[in-house]
Design a protein around this motif. Sequence first.
Motif, PDB file in Angstrom:
ATOM      1  N   TYR A   1      -8.676  24.447 -31.180  1.00 26.91           N
ATOM      2  CA  TYR A   1      -8.178  25.080 -32.407  1.00 26.91           C
ATOM      3  C   TYR A   1      -7.865  26.553 -32.134  1.00 26.91           C
ATOM      4  O   TYR A   1      -6.816  27.068 -32.544  1.00 26.91           O
ATOM      5  CB  TYR A   1      -9.229  24.958 -33.516  1.00 26.91           C
TER       6      TYR A   1
ATOM      7  N   LYS B   1     -13.691  30.675 -37.111  1.00 29.92           N
ATOM      8  CA  LYS B   1     -12.523  29.933 -37.595  1.00 29.92           C
ATOM      9  C   LYS B   1     -12.173  30.305 -39.027  1.00 29.92           C
ATOM     10  O   LYS B   1     -11.000  30.281 -39.418  1.00 29.92           O
ATOM     11  CB  LYS B   1     -12.768  28.430 -37.483  1.00 29.92           C
TER      12      LYS B   1
ATOM     13  N   HIS C   1      -7.003  20.072 -37.931  1.00 30.15           N
ATOM     14  CA  HIS C   1      -7.702  19.306 -36.891  1.00 30.15           C
ATOM     15  C   HIS C   1      -7.220  17.859 -36.783  1.00 30.15           C
ATOM     16  O   HIS C   1      -8.003  16.953 -36.508  1.00 30.15           O
ATOM     17  CB  HIS C   1      -9.220  19.339 -37.136  1.00 30.15           C
TER      18      HIS C   1
END
Length: 366
Positions: free
Chosen positions: A155, A67, A112
Amino acid sequence: MTVRGEVRPGFEAVREAFGQVAAETSGGVGFSVFRRGEPVVSLCAGSASAGVAWTPDTRVVLFSGTKGIVATLVAMLTARGQLGPGERVARYWPEFAAAGKADVTVAQVLSHTVGLPYVDADVALTDNAGSALALATQHPLWTPGKRVAYHALTYGYLVTELIRRVTGQGVGALLHELLAAPHGLDLTLGTPPSVPVATLRRAPGYRISTFLQDDDRRRVVERMYRGLLDSTDTMNSPAYRGAELAAGSGVGTATSMARLYDLLLAGSLVPSPVLTLATRTWSEGIDAINDRPLHFGLGFELADPIGTYGPTGADPGAFGHSGAGGGRHGAWPGRGVSFSFTTNELQAEDVDTRAAVLLAALHEAA
């Protein structure tokens, strides 16, 4: 376990701490640190797989450390004017406006808070396109922006589709084009079976979401992770490593991950105002599902109350991203220091002190 590698003068205590970490790991470990462009720590110990020693060139699945790489790519697209954090997702991806999501922003996806922590439809874990299609029509669990909860896999599906919409490229190809090839970084997303990667193993008693005690929300977590971390068969499979999962199937070395964050600090990847934007607080609080303290920028984790990025006082401006089982990658901008801890032995968060021990020693040395 024999420690191999080098440290610059002044970082001897980091080597000592690494010896302690190696002794607490039955697999392999690596730790790399850069300070203002110069490598100051390069250490490794243990085994990458049966009969194969861990070296500075050992690649490992980064899990959610991926990420941080993807957040870097998003920052680069932001700097080019191709993607705006404050823009509505539907501007780039019109189908996403369905089910009450017309006003969801790119920043809410990256921080998020969008409220789509799992895929409701029956879609394969490795199916980016199918998962993105399902999420576009799915209702959020809460009003986007009102709560923060870690979107462990979704995500990646969401950001991958955004990147595809604005560039026409897959995220793996973009990683190669913008980061790996021009900067000599051994980082891949969509890793072919021919590339050697450390064999992952689970420590006895390994489990996820160790802050969570609620059985109902535990079932939500199980939907989120979809069994990915339940068995080494899945996480070591060529199918998983080969998938371009922007949330967690990236592969790389500790040296390359530390160098990535060093390049960010140096301004070699994005201008300083863009990095400042990406690493300021965009969401913060207790995870609505996992009960864990969270602090996010635009895709990057930020310094939190539980010391994910070092002991108190290490650097309040720290940013990066951790990975399942113990990986820790990031930077201390105030000190010009970047770091990466990699391992192939997954330990549960409530018992794993390895990265914390290393960052505490680095805090004293740097």
